[in-house]
Design a protein around this motif. Structure first.
Motif, short mmCIF file in Angstrom:
data_model
loop_
_atom_site.label_atom_id
_atom_site.label_comp_id
_atom_site.label_asym_id
_atom_site.label_seq_id
_atom_site.Cartn_x
_atom_site.Cartn_y
_atom_site.Cartn_z
N ARG A 12 -45.98 188.33 41.38
CA ARG A 12 -45.86 188.86 40.01
C ARG A 12 -44.91 188.00 39.19
NH1 ARG A 12 -46.47 192.64 36.35
NH2 ARG A 12 -44.71 193.45 35.17
N TRP A 13 -43.77 187.63 39.74
CA TRP A 13 -42.82 186.83 38.97
C TRP A 13 -43.43 185.49 38.57
CZ3 TRP A 13 -38.68 186.87 36.09
CH2 TRP A 13 -38.02 185.67 35.82
N ASN A 14 -44.12 184.84 39.48
CA ASN A 14 -44.70 183.55 39.17
C ASN A 14 -45.86 183.66 38.19
OD1 ASN A 14 -43.57 181.09 40.92
ND2 ASN A 14 -43.37 182.98 42.11
N VAL A 15 -46.52 184.81 38.15
CA VAL A 15 -47.57 185.01 37.15
C VAL A 15 -46.95 185.13 35.75
CG1 VAL A 15 -49.28 186.66 36.29
CG2 VAL A 15 -49.28 186.01 38.71
N VAL A 16 -45.92 185.95 35.60
CA VAL A 16 -45.35 186.18 34.27
C VAL A 16 -44.51 185.00 33.79
CG1 VAL A 16 -45.34 188.68 34.63
CG2 VAL A 16 -43.28 187.36 35.17
N SER A 17 -43.97 184.21 34.72
CA SER A 17 -43.11 183.10 34.31
C SER A 17 -43.82 181.75 34.32
CB SER A 17 -41.87 183.02 35.22
OG SER A 17 -42.24 182.75 36.56
N ARG A 175 -27.44 188.72 55.48
CA ARG A 175 -26.03 188.35 55.46
C ARG A 175 -25.52 188.25 54.02
NH1 ARG A 175 -25.52 183.73 60.24
NH2 ARG A 175 -26.22 185.10 61.95
N PRO A 176 -24.21 188.41 53.83
CA PRO A 176 -23.66 188.35 52.47
C PRO A 176 -24.05 187.08 51.72
CG PRO A 176 -22.00 189.19 53.98
CD PRO A 176 -23.17 188.77 54.82
N TRP A 177 -23.98 185.93 52.40
CA TRP A 177 -24.31 184.68 51.70
C TRP A 177 -25.78 184.65 51.29
CZ3 TRP A 177 -23.12 181.17 48.60
CH2 TRP A 177 -23.90 180.00 48.46
N THR A 178 -26.65 185.24 52.11
CA THR A 178 -28.07 185.29 51.77
C THR A 178 -28.28 186.12 50.50
OG1 THR A 178 -28.69 185.10 54.09
CG2 THR A 178 -30.37 185.94 52.58
N GLN A 179 -27.58 187.25 50.39
CA GLN A 179 -27.70 188.09 49.20
C GLN A 179 -27.17 187.37 47.96
OE1 GLN A 179 -26.72 192.37 49.78
NE2 GLN A 179 -26.09 191.76 51.83
N ILE A 180 -26.04 186.69 48.10
CA ILE A 180 -25.48 185.95 46.97
C ILE A 180 -26.41 184.81 46.56
CG2 ILE A 180 -23.56 184.50 46.21
CD1 ILE A 180 -21.75 186.18 48.04
N ARG A 181 -26.96 184.10 47.55
CA ARG A 181 -27.88 183.00 47.25
C ARG A 181 -29.11 183.51 46.51
NH1 ARG A 181 -30.93 181.08 52.27
NH2 ARG A 181 -31.98 183.03 51.69
N ASP A 182 -29.69 184.63 46.98
CA ASP A 182 -30.87 185.18 46.32
C ASP A 182 -30.55 185.63 44.90
OD1 ASP A 182 -32.31 184.70 48.60
OD2 ASP A 182 -32.24 186.77 49.33
N ALA A 183 -29.36 186.20 44.71
CA ALA A 183 -28.97 186.62 43.37
C ALA A 183 -28.82 185.43 42.44
CB ALA A 183 -27.66 187.41 43.43
N LEU A 184 -28.27 184.33 42.96
CA LEU A 184 -28.14 183.11 42.15
C LEU A 184 -29.51 182.54 41.80
CD1 LEU A 184 -25.14 181.37 43.97
CD2 LEU A 184 -25.13 182.36 41.67
N ALA A 189 -33.66 181.51 37.86
CA ALA A 189 -35.06 181.63 37.46
C ALA A 189 -35.20 182.38 36.14
CB ALA A 189 -35.86 182.34 38.56
N THR A 190 -34.38 183.42 35.94
CA THR A 190 -34.45 184.20 34.71
C THR A 190 -34.04 183.36 33.50
OG1 THR A 190 -33.93 186.22 35.94
CG2 THR A 190 -33.64 186.28 33.55
N ILE A 191 -32.94 182.63 33.62
CA ILE A 191 -32.47 181.79 32.52
C ILE A 191 -33.50 180.70 32.20
CG2 ILE A 191 -30.70 180.16 31.78
CD1 ILE A 191 -28.68 181.77 33.36
#
Length: 333
Positions: A12-17, A175-184, A189-191
């Motif tokens: 879905r994200w790749n379709v809209v973006s 893991r915490p770093w995985t969550q932070i990496r995905d958030a980044l 991608a949003t910007i």
């Protein structure tokens, strides 16, 4: 692609973006020796009528290609006195097949009933999946028209199942770093999508305090509410941290940028210029918050919130066997 929904690595994200239309899909299909390259045209299914209210409060709708991921239908409950309730179907049951055919989505069963009206169905059911009491059952059920129906009903036959839209879920422990990496990755991608000229995503698709509060409310109204709130808080806080470091005056990133500029010039910026720039950016930031908050308020009104003037939706209901013959038909029947 990892999922159908969500951000970054999802269909879905790749379709809209995507900046292309048609969008090239690389598809692996059983029986084909190599992946197929299929161009798919994305479209906006429902277009909002242009009006001043829509301009202020409605977000621009995003395009779709009309596909969904595989999801074994999971029962959230059954309607009272319905064929499903009489057959003994229970909440959390997984309906795996109908008349020997594997079910790939919860919509597939409805389509099958529509094509085979009044036909007794043999449903394959997996009960208590993942528990010591897990077992495979076969249940016979015959669809019928509900006794109380909306005015515009066209003889639709149902079994009275209420679907769990989320399906069977399992808790993961990234893991915490995985969550932070995905958030980044999500933030980047949003910007990128917002600043791209070819993308259909714009500033109006972002949310402010109202949207964030509504997201928390929605997440808490879920069996896994606490876990989902913690996950969302990680994404939100990382996004806020990144945004705060952007080189925009009044943000910390802007202060850092100006401090570096003064360090390179070896003298401070003119105080008058600094005041004008700071105040202009304050008004821009506040204006942006008002803008996205208006979009958030429009979402609440459009989804049945306060101020929604739409007529209440009529429901389908089944009556006990001793009342079916004497039940008065719904208006217009």
């Amino acid at each position: 692609m990892k999922t159908f929904g969500g951000l970054v690595d999802s269909v879905r994200w790749n379709v809209v973006s995507s900046e292309n239309n048609p969008i090239p899909f690389l598809v692996e299909r059983p029986g084909e020796p190599k992946p197929l390259l299929i161009p798919v045209t994305a479209e906006i299914v429902e277009k909002e009528k242009g009006s001043f209210f829509s301009f202020l409060f409605k977000r621009k709708q995003l395009r779709e290609v009309g596909i969904a991921g595989k999801q074994t239908p999971m029962v959230a409950g059954t309607q009272e006195n319905s064929p499903a309730a009489e057959a003994g179907i229970q909440a959390t049951d997984l309906i795996t097949s109908v008349d020997g055919k594997e079910l790939l989505s919860l919509y597939q069963l409805g389509d099958y009933i529509e094509k085979n009206p009044s036909k007794p169905l043999e449903l394959g059911i997996l009960r208590d999946k993942g528990k010591p009491t897990e077992k495979q059952l076969t249940v016979n059920v015959t669809p019928r028209q509900p006794d109380i129906r909306p005015d515009d009903d066209k003889g639709r036959q149902l079994i009275g199942v209420i679907w769990d839209q989320n399906g069977l879920r399992q808790i993961s422990h990234p893991r915490p770093w995985t969550q932070i990496r995905d958030a980044l990755k999500t933030m980047g991608a949003t910007i990128s999508a917002i600043v791209s000229r070819k993308s259909e995503i714009n500033m109006g698709h972002l949310s402010g305090p109202i949207g964030i509060g509504r997201a928390y409310y929605t997440l808490l109204d879920d069996p896994y509410g606490l876990q989902r709130v913690l996950w969302f808080s990680v994404v939100l806080n990382v996004n806020l941290a990144v945004m705060n470091l952007l080189p925009f005056p009044v943000l910390d990133g802007g202060h850092i940028t100006m401090a570096l500029f003064e360090w390179i010039r070896r003298r401070p910026i003119n105080i008058r210029i600094l005041e004008v720039v700071q105040m202009a950016c304050v008004f821009l930031l506040l204006g942006f918050m008002v803008f996205v908050s208006m979009k958030d308020a429009g979402d609440m009104v459009g989804s049945g919130g306060k101020g929604d003037k739409r007529e209440p939706k009529q429901e389908y209901r089944f009556l006990p066997a001793n009342q079916r013959q004497t039940a008065a038909p719904a208006p217009g029947q």
